[in-house]
Scaffold this motif. Structure first.
Motif, PDB file in Angstrom:
ATOM      1  N   LYS A  44       0.843  -1.182   0.000  1.00 52.49           N
ATOM      2  CA  LYS A  44       0.000   0.000   0.000  1.00 52.49           C
ATOM      3  C   LYS A  44       0.878   1.232   0.000  1.00 52.49           C
ATOM      4  CE  LYS A  44      -3.829  -2.034   2.493  1.00 52.49           C
ATOM      5  NZ  LYS A  44      -4.647  -1.975   3.666  1.00 52.49           N
ATOM      6  N   ILE A  45       0.694   2.061  -0.981  1.00 49.17           N
ATOM      7  CA  ILE A  45       1.540   3.237  -1.099  1.00 49.17           C
ATOM      8  C   ILE A  45       1.105   4.366  -0.157  1.00 49.17           C
ATOM      9  CG2 ILE A  45       0.338   4.385  -2.978  1.00 49.17           C
ATOM     10  CD1 ILE A  45       3.144   4.815  -4.215  1.00 49.17           C
ATOM     11  N   PHE A  46      -0.193   4.419   0.190  1.00 50.46           N
ATOM     12  CA  PHE A  46      -0.696   5.494   1.051  1.00 50.46           C
ATOM     13  C   PHE A  46      -1.098   4.939   2.404  1.00 50.46           C
ATOM     14  CE2 PHE A  46      -1.468   7.379  -3.141  1.00 50.46           C
ATOM     15  CZ  PHE A  46      -0.766   8.551  -2.957  1.00 50.46           C
ATOM     16  N   GLN A  47      -0.180   4.306   3.099  1.00 48.64           N
ATOM     17  CA  GLN A  47      -0.496   3.738   4.400  1.00 48.64           C
ATOM     18  C   GLN A  47      -0.827   4.817   5.415  1.00 48.64           C
ATOM     19  OE1 GLN A  47       2.789   1.305   5.454  1.00 48.64           O
ATOM     20  NE2 GLN A  47       2.278  -0.284   3.979  1.00 48.64           N
ATOM     21  N   ALA A  48      -0.340   6.032   5.232  1.00 50.32           N
ATOM     22  CA  ALA A  48      -0.578   7.103   6.182  1.00 50.32           C
ATOM     23  C   ALA A  48      -1.999   7.623   6.105  1.00 50.32           C
ATOM     24  CB  ALA A  48       0.390   8.255   5.922  1.00 50.32           C
ATOM     25  N   PHE A  49      -2.664   7.435   4.975  1.00 47.33           N
ATOM     26  CA  PHE A  49      -4.002   7.990   4.829  1.00 47.33           C
ATOM     27  C   PHE A  49      -4.994   7.139   5.593  1.00 47.33           C
ATOM     28  CE2 PHE A  49      -7.876   9.432   2.784  1.00 47.33           C
ATOM     29  CZ  PHE A  49      -7.630  10.783   2.745  1.00 47.33           C
ATOM     30  N   PRO A  50      -5.920   7.736   6.322  1.00 49.67           N
ATOM     31  CA  PRO A  50      -6.885   6.965   7.109  1.00 49.67           C
ATOM     32  C   PRO A  50      -7.746   6.076   6.216  1.00 49.67           C
ATOM     33  CG  PRO A  50      -7.017   9.299   7.623  1.00 49.67           C
ATOM     34  CD  PRO A  50      -6.102   9.157   6.445  1.00 49.67           C
ATOM     35  N   PRO A  51      -8.048   4.869   6.678  1.00 54.73           N
ATOM     36  CA  PRO A  51      -8.897   3.979   5.884  1.00 54.73           C
ATOM     37  C   PRO A  51     -10.274   4.593   5.658  1.00 54.73           C
ATOM     38  CG  PRO A  51      -7.976   2.846   7.798  1.00 54.73           C
ATOM     39  CD  PRO A  51      -7.618   4.291   7.917  1.00 54.73           C
ATOM     40  N   ILE A  52     -10.752   4.574   4.430  1.00 55.91           N
ATOM     41  CA  ILE A  52     -12.004   5.232   4.088  1.00 55.91           C
ATOM     42  C   ILE A  52     -13.207   4.523   4.698  1.00 55.91           C
ATOM     43  CG2 ILE A  52     -12.373   4.045   1.892  1.00 55.91           C
ATOM     44  CD1 ILE A  52     -12.928   7.769   2.576  1.00 55.91           C
ATOM     45  N   LYS A  53     -13.113   3.228   4.920  1.00 58.73           N
ATOM     46  CA  LYS A  53     -14.253   2.474   5.419  1.00 58.73           C
ATOM     47  C   LYS A  53     -14.261   2.382   6.935  1.00 58.73           C
ATOM     48  CE  LYS A  53     -14.370  -0.076   1.180  1.00 58.73           C
ATOM     49  NZ  LYS A  53     -13.758  -1.116   0.454  1.00 58.73           N
ATOM     50  N   ASP A  54     -13.384   3.053   7.594  1.00 56.23           N
ATOM     51  CA  ASP A  54     -13.235   2.924   9.031  1.00 56.23           C
ATOM     52  C   ASP A  54     -13.847   4.106   9.780  1.00 56.23           C
ATOM     53  OD1 ASP A  54     -12.168   0.552   9.928  1.00 56.23           O
ATOM     54  OD2 ASP A  54     -10.335   1.482  10.677  1.00 56.23           O
ATOM     55  N   ARG A  55     -13.295   4.353  10.937  1.00 57.60           N
ATOM     56  CA  ARG A  55     -13.784   5.426  11.811  1.00 57.60           C
ATOM     57  C   ARG A  55     -13.647   6.792  11.151  1.00 57.60           C
ATOM     58  NH1 ARG A  55     -15.911   4.227  16.535  1.00 57.60           N
ATOM     59  NH2 ARG A  55     -14.909   5.921  17.616  1.00 57.60           N
ATOM     60  N   HIS A  56     -12.690   6.933  10.241  1.00 49.61           N
ATOM     61  CA  HIS A  56     -12.497   8.195   9.521  1.00 49.61           C
ATOM     62  C   HIS A  56     -13.791   8.635   8.834  1.00 49.61           C
ATOM     63  CE1 HIS A  56     -10.769  11.062   6.629  1.00 49.61           C
ATOM     64  NE2 HIS A  56     -11.388  10.374   5.697  1.00 49.61           N
ATOM     65  N   SER A  57     -14.358   7.768   8.040  1.00 47.35           N
ATOM     66  CA  SER A  57     -15.568   8.145   7.295  1.00 47.35           C
ATOM     67  C   SER A  57     -16.775   8.279   8.219  1.00 47.35           C
ATOM     68  CB  SER A  57     -15.846   7.155   6.168  1.00 47.35           C
ATOM     69  OG  SER A  57     -16.067   5.868   6.681  1.00 47.35           O
ATOM     70  N   SER A  58     -16.823   7.496   9.284  1.00 43.16           N
ATOM     71  CA  SER A  58     -17.931   7.622  10.246  1.00 43.16           C
ATOM     72  C   SER A  58     -17.903   8.985  10.920  1.00 43.16           C
ATOM     73  CB  SER A  58     -17.839   6.535  11.323  1.00 43.16           C
ATOM     74  OG  SER A  58     -17.878   5.275  10.761  1.00 43.16           O
ATOM     75  N   TRP A  59     -16.705   9.402  11.328  1.00 41.33           N
ATOM     76  CA  TRP A  59     -16.586  10.703  11.996  1.00 41.33           C
ATOM     77  C   TRP A  59     -16.870  11.838  11.024  1.00 41.33           C
ATOM     78  CZ3 TRP A  59     -11.680  13.078  14.637  1.00 41.33           C
ATOM     79  CH2 TRP A  59     -12.075  13.984  15.619  1.00 41.33           C
TER      80      TRP A  59
END
Length: 185
Positions: A1-16
């Protein structure tokens, strides 16, 4: 994964993001950051890594421009405005010139939870409760760290507090200039 630093889109990031957006979308529109925040909904893992690596190949750190056989090309303020939806005008942001309208001591931000996931878990409100000013400022700090300036430490630093508070207070900060300056540094 080239963008490991970016928050997962399907996780808590998108919920918040969805939770805070439901309460604050009109304030974000008024401040001029709504369209830019919408970019945080896209999963960067979907982009072609070979294309990104090709673009990096042409980047010249000495001239801060892409160096092609036809000449130099560099990102401009209008490029940033076109990509992000941010207007290229607004208040100039100097952290020392902005006063804390809400003292950092009065905000219930947990400073020991700095990694992205820990920060989200500590500051995301319960479903069905209103978004508090503390939660909104915490979300803006997270968004600035993870999605705008992409802090290399993968943590939410305190120095984004003043900018997050200014955006919370609906100040029309010229984020496009800050983003372009961040790109060049």
């Amino acid at each position: 994964k080239i963008f490991q630093a970016f928050p997962p889109i399907k996780d808590r990031h998108s919920s918040w993001l969805t939770r805070v957006e439901a309460s604050m979308h009109s304030e974000w529109k008024e401040t001029g950051i709504f369209e830019f925040i919408q970019l945080a909904k896209f999963d960067l893992h979907l982009f072609d890594p070979q294309m990104l690596l090709s673009a990096i190949f042409f980047w010249n750190r000495e001239t801060w421009a892409f160096e092609f056989p036809c000449g130099f090309i560099c990102p401009t303020l209008l490029d940033v405005a076109a990509i992000t939806g941010l207007i290229p005008i607004g208040e100039r942001f100097h952290p020392d010139a902005f006063e804390e309208e809400i003292s950092i001591k009065d905000i219930s931000i947990s400073w020991d939870k700095k990694t992205y996931l820990a920060f989200i878990t500590a500051h995301m409100g319960q479903i069905g409760t209103p978004v508090s000013p503390s939660e909104h400022i915490a979300f803006l700090m997270y968004w600035l760290s993870a999605c705008v300036f992409c802090t290399p430490s993968l943590q939410v630093p305190k120095y984004y507090y003043i900018l997050a508070q200014a955006l919370h207070s609906k100040r029309k900060i010229c984020l496009s200039k800050l983003l372009l300056a961040s790109l060049y540094t």
